[in-house]
Design a protein around this motif. Structure first.
Motif, PDB file in Angstrom:
ATOM      1  N   GLU A  74       0.849  -1.217  -0.008  1.00  0.00           N
ATOM      2  CA  GLU A  74      -0.055  -0.008  -0.072  1.00  0.00           C
ATOM      3  C   GLU A  74       0.886   1.406   0.067  1.00  0.00           C
ATOM      4  OE1 GLU A  74      -2.402  -0.260   3.449  1.00  0.00           O
ATOM      5  OE2 GLU A  74      -3.807  -1.872   2.514  1.00  0.00           O
ATOM      6  N   ARG A  75       0.408   2.102  -0.859  1.00  0.00           N
ATOM      7  CA  ARG A  75       1.219   3.640  -0.997  1.00  0.00           C
ATOM      8  C   ARG A  75       0.763   4.338   0.169  1.00  0.00           C
ATOM      9  NH1 ARG A  75       0.452   6.023  -5.950  1.00  0.00           N
ATOM     10  NH2 ARG A  75       2.388   7.281  -5.574  1.00  0.00           N
ATOM     11  N   ARG A  76       1.611   4.920   1.070  1.00  0.00           N
ATOM     12  CA  ARG A  76       1.178   5.676   1.903  1.00  0.00           C
ATOM     13  C   ARG A  76       2.041   7.233   1.994  1.00  0.00           C
ATOM     14  NH1 ARG A  76      -2.797   3.162   2.016  1.00  0.00           N
ATOM     15  NH2 ARG A  76      -3.846   1.968   3.696  1.00  0.00           N
ATOM     16  N   GLN A  77       1.506   8.242   2.503  1.00  0.00           N
ATOM     17  CA  GLN A  77       2.399   9.154   2.758  1.00  0.00           C
ATOM     18  C   GLN A  77       2.219   9.791   3.947  1.00  0.00           C
ATOM     19  OE1 GLN A  77       0.579  12.823   0.757  1.00  0.00           O
ATOM     20  NE2 GLN A  77       2.177  14.112   1.144  1.00  0.00           N
ATOM     21  N   ASP A  78       3.571  10.114   4.679  1.00  0.00           N
ATOM     22  CA  ASP A  78       3.874  10.289   6.241  1.00  0.00           C
ATOM     23  C   ASP A  78       3.203  11.852   6.114  1.00  0.00           C
ATOM     24  OD1 ASP A  78       4.522  11.049   8.757  1.00  0.00           O
ATOM     25  OD2 ASP A  78       6.415   9.684   8.619  1.00  0.00           O
ATOM     26  N   ALA A  97      -1.930   8.694  29.244  1.00  0.00           N
ATOM     27  CA  ALA A  97      -2.878   8.524  30.373  1.00  0.00           C
ATOM     28  C   ALA A  97      -3.043   7.067  30.775  1.00  0.00           C
ATOM     29  CB  ALA A  97      -4.079   9.116  29.984  1.00  0.00           C
ATOM     30  N   VAL A  98      -2.738   6.219  29.711  1.00  0.00           N
ATOM     31  CA  VAL A  98      -2.823   4.741  29.904  1.00  0.00           C
ATOM     32  C   VAL A  98      -1.648   4.036  30.493  1.00  0.00           C
ATOM     33  CG1 VAL A  98      -3.343   2.577  28.926  1.00  0.00           C
ATOM     34  CG2 VAL A  98      -5.013   4.494  28.450  1.00  0.00           C
ATOM     35  N   ALA A  99      -0.351   4.464  29.671  1.00  0.00           N
ATOM     36  CA  ALA A  99       0.852   3.610  29.924  1.00  0.00           C
ATOM     37  C   ALA A  99       1.637   4.304  30.892  1.00  0.00           C
ATOM     38  CB  ALA A  99       1.597   3.335  28.676  1.00  0.00           C
ATOM     39  N   GLY A 100       1.259   5.523  31.185  1.00  0.00           N
ATOM     40  CA  GLY A 100       2.189   6.426  32.083  1.00  0.00           C
ATOM     41  C   GLY A 100       2.720   7.645  31.446  1.00  0.00           C
ATOM     42  N   PRO A 101       3.185   8.572  32.109  1.00  0.00           N
ATOM     43  CA  PRO A 101       3.646   9.821  31.438  1.00  0.00           C
ATOM     44  C   PRO A 101       5.075   9.405  30.915  1.00  0.00           C
ATOM     45  CG  PRO A 101       3.087  10.425  33.917  1.00  0.00           C
ATOM     46  CD  PRO A 101       3.013   8.702  33.650  1.00  0.00           C
ATOM     47  N   GLY A 102       5.149  10.063  29.637  1.00  0.00           N
ATOM     48  CA  GLY A 102       6.435   9.940  28.878  1.00  0.00           C
ATOM     49  C   GLY A 102       6.437   8.463  28.538  1.00  0.00           C
ATOM     50  N   SER A 103       5.433   7.826  28.198  1.00  0.00           N
ATOM     51  CA  SER A 103       5.764   6.361  27.562  1.00  0.00           C
ATOM     52  C   SER A 103       5.414   6.647  26.014  1.00  0.00           C
ATOM     53  CB  SER A 103       4.400   5.505  28.094  1.00  0.00           C
ATOM     54  OG  SER A 103       4.578   4.433  27.496  1.00  0.00           O
ATOM     55  N   ALA A 104       4.521   7.464  25.619  1.00  0.00           N
ATOM     56  CA  ALA A 104       4.348   7.445  24.148  1.00  0.00           C
ATOM     57  C   ALA A 104       5.408   8.101  23.310  1.00  0.00           C
ATOM     58  CB  ALA A 104       3.105   7.982  23.616  1.00  0.00           C
ATOM     59  N   HIS A 105       5.982   7.538  22.410  1.00  0.00           N
ATOM     60  CA  HIS A 105       7.027   8.264  21.664  1.00  0.00           C
ATOM     61  C   HIS A 105       6.898   7.603  20.008  1.00  0.00           C
ATOM     62  CE1 HIS A 105       8.947   4.642  23.094  1.00  0.00           C
ATOM     63  NE2 HIS A 105       9.752   4.760  22.054  1.00  0.00           N
ATOM     64  N   ASP A 106       7.608   8.229  19.412  1.00  0.00           N
ATOM     65  CA  ASP A 106       7.956   7.758  17.898  1.00  0.00           C
ATOM     66  C   ASP A 106       6.504   7.755  17.106  1.00  0.00           C
ATOM     67  OD1 ASP A 106       9.225   7.050  15.635  1.00  0.00           O
ATOM     68  OD2 ASP A 106       9.701   5.225  16.473  1.00  0.00           O
ATOM     69  N   ILE A 107       5.712   8.702  17.106  1.00  0.00           N
ATOM     70  CA  ILE A 107       4.094   8.874  16.699  1.00  0.00           C
ATOM     71  C   ILE A 107       4.436   9.124  15.160  1.00  0.00           C
ATOM     72  CG2 ILE A 107       2.201   9.651  16.787  1.00  0.00           C
ATOM     73  CD1 ILE A 107       2.732  10.135  19.651  1.00  0.00           C
ATOM     74  N   HIS A 108       3.705   8.040  14.330  1.00  0.00           N
ATOM     75  CA  HIS A 108       3.690   8.719  12.644  1.00  0.00           C
ATOM     76  C   HIS A 108       2.159   8.526  12.397  1.00  0.00           C
ATOM     77  CE1 HIS A 108       7.998   8.696  12.268  1.00  0.00           C
ATOM     78  NE2 HIS A 108       8.072   7.882  12.954  1.00  0.00           N
ATOM     79  N   LEU A 147      -1.981   4.928  11.818  1.00  0.00           N
ATOM     80  CA  LEU A 147      -1.314   5.327  13.168  1.00  0.00           C
ATOM     81  C   LEU A 147      -0.197   4.378  13.602  1.00  0.00           C
ATOM     82  CD1 LEU A 147      -0.602   7.227  15.459  1.00  0.00           C
ATOM     83  CD2 LEU A 147      -2.486   6.036  16.794  1.00  0.00           C
ATOM     84  N   VAL A 148       0.845   4.732  13.760  1.00  0.00           N
ATOM     85  CA  VAL A 148       2.206   3.722  14.238  1.00  0.00           C
ATOM     86  C   VAL A 148       2.498   4.760  15.296  1.00  0.00           C
ATOM     87  CG1 VAL A 148       4.296   2.889  13.883  1.00  0.00           C
ATOM     88  CG2 VAL A 148       2.394   2.577  12.125  1.00  0.00           C
ATOM     89  N   LEU A 149       2.585   3.908  16.923  1.00  0.00           N
ATOM     90  CA  LEU A 149       3.375   4.747  17.562  1.00  0.00           C
ATOM     91  C   LEU A 149       4.092   3.576  18.669  1.00  0.00           C
ATOM     92  CD1 LEU A 149       0.925   5.663  20.778  1.00  0.00           C
ATOM     93  CD2 LEU A 149       0.066   4.512  18.744  1.00  0.00           C
TER      94      LEU A 149
END
Length: 507
Positions: free
Chosen positions: A387-391, A409-420, A463-465
């Motif tokens: 599949e062709r996708r555009q970031d 809010a679910v995984a803890g402060p500062g947990s989420a990163h590298d979001i695309h 979404l990828v995170l």
């Protein structure tokens, strides 16, 4: 390869030296026997002549046996050593029978005159010294390299030592009988000594013949089979040892092993298990015969193990029918089990064919597990294209920030990163085609002015995170946390496409 060449060279040298020694001893004994008239020495000369023939056979056998396998001899040429050893045993038996015949003629008919000369005693003493040296050299190489032909040669020379000692004893008795004027029957000691030589030769020949015939007929050593079976059964992952077959060719041992292993293993895991079984079999052979070269073939047969789970069972049965099963869920209802899972079939299948394939799999699962009372499958067509996708992550800063807040809010402060965030290229093209060239240019101008809806709620985006969890977190709990994050995201953004959440420990 270098070690094999060195071993072959060492075997050839010791076999060739044996031929040279046999030539010298045969000539020396023959001359001494004719000059002394001793039947014992002549018998020894004949025995040494036989040893010469055996040494030549051994030399040729060693030369041929180490040739590599070819198109007509898939297992190599090592059995030439066993064949030459059998010929040596037959020649020994023929010589022993001839010695017995001549000795009985002399004992019964009192034919022949024997002179117990110093020359005869000297020759036999030299023979013993040479035979001791040859037998030790041959036996040392034979045991280290596992050569039955060299071992047979060494065995011959070992018997020569004892037979020469018997002849010397007979000659000494004759000498004492002449000095002390002993009765005439004592003078037959030489013939009696020859009978003793023949009995030793017969014993050695029969023992050697039995060993070589066993090797030629592929008789498996019982102790070796026990060593192999014990070593293989101790390998982790082997459910059952079903068969072990062993055959010997020269210093090579070929083993065929059939074991049962859990059918839920992957192909790679099966290969790793077969290598462990092979190494265990080689270790078992070396414990019994350290000098032997070993060739092991392992065949694995799948079997349902007692530890097999319902999920593993479903995966295996699906693979058997060429179907990929995933998202398997098993629940207990009223003391019985129910299972439902997704299956992927060919995308170009019609619904009737796909349903028939799903029904066959469901029936196979129900037959394979009596605890299951209901199986439900969900049909899917695999996505084979890229599949062709555009970031477009940079176009939605507000959405990225909100996704970070929800995940933290679910995984803890500062947990989420590298979001695309990704948008389908086709969707972009279709939107431009529907709007027309004028509106499309207007959309592009609006993007440049920052007038795009930054919330992302009205667009279908993938979404990828990544989220982090403590290293000691159980995998099941980390998976539940990721699912909880996904539910929160879909509740906030109902039009989200695919969502991939990667859980990892903090760096």
């Amino acid at each position: 390869m270098l070690a094999a060449r060195e071993a072959h060279r060492e075997k050839m040298l010791v076999a060739l030296s044996s031929v040279g020694a046999a030539v010298g001893l045969t000539a020396l004994k023959l001359v001494a026997g004719l000059l002394s008239g001793s039947l014992g020495i002549l018998a020894e000369a004949a025995h040494s002549g036989l040893d010469l023939a055996a040494a030549l056979l051994t030399f040729l056998a060693v030369r041929v046996a180490d040739r590599p396998a070819d198109a007509t001899h898939n297992y190599g040429h090592a059995k030439v050593e066993n064949l030459s050893a059998l010929f040596e045993a037959i020649l020994l038996l023929i010589t022993a029978l001839w010695i017995i015949y001549e000795a009985l003629r002399r004992l019964i008919l009192s034919e022949g005159h024997v002179e117990a000369s110093i020359l005869a005693l000297l020759v036999m003493t030299i023979s013993i010294a040479v035979d001791v040296t040859r037998s030790r050299a041959l036996l040392r190489v034979a045991r280290r390299l596992g050569s039955q032909a060299l071992e047979a040669d060494a065995l011959h020379f070992s018997t020569d030592i004892w037979s020469s000692a018997i002849v010397i004893t007979g000659l000494l008795v004759l000498r004492l009988a002449e000095i002390w004027h002993l009765p005439p029957w004592v003078r037959q000691a030489d013939a009696v000594a020859a009978l003793g030589v023949s009995l030793i030769v017969i014993y050695v020949a029969l023992r050697l013949a039995r060993e070589t015939v066993d090797a030629l007929l592929d008789r498996a050593p019982e102790e070796l089979l026990e060593h192999l079976a014990t070593a293989i059964r101790q390998v982790e992952g082997v459910s059952e040892l079903r068969r072990v077959r062993v055959r010997r060719a020269g210093n090579k041992i070929f083993a065929d092993v059939v074991v049962a292993a859990p059918r839920s293993l992957t192909f790679e895991e099966t290969h790793v298990l077969s290598e462990r079984v092979e190494q265990a079999a080689i270790a078992g052979v070396r414990a019994h015969a350290p000098q032997a070269e070993t060739d092991v073939v392992v065949h694995l047969e799948p079997v349902a193990s007692a530890e097999e789970t319902v999920r593993e069972q479903i995966h295996y049965l699906a693979q058997q029918q060429g179907i990929r099963a995933h998202d398997i869920r098993v629940r207990e209802v009223g003391g019985r089990l129910e299972a439902d899972f997704d299956i992927e079939v060919e995308a170009d299948m019609d619904l009737a064919s796909a349903h028939a394939a799903a029904t066959r799999l469901e029936e196979a699962v129900l037959r394979g597990n009596s605890q299951l009372q209901r199986v439900t499958t969900h049909l899917e067509a695999p996505i084979a294209t890229i599949e062709r996708r555009q970031d477009v992550t940079g176009d939605y800063p507000e959405m990225v920030q909100r996704i970070r807040q929800l995940a933290d809010a679910v995984a803890g402060p500062g947990s989420a990163h590298d979001i695309h965030l990704y948008r389908s290229c086709r969707a972009e093209e279709r939107a431009g085609e529907v709007a027309g060239p004028g509106p499309r240019r207007e959309q592009e101008r609006n993007r440049g002015r920052g007038q795009r809806d930054r919330s992302g709620r009205d667009e279908e985006l993938d979404l990828v995170l990544h989220i982090t969890c403590a290293p000691e977190t159980p995998l099941s709990q980390a998976h539940l946390r990721a699912e909880e994050v996904q539910r929160a995201l879909r509740q906030e953004y109902p039009r989200l496409g695919s969502v991939a959440i990667h859980t990892e420990p903090p760096e």
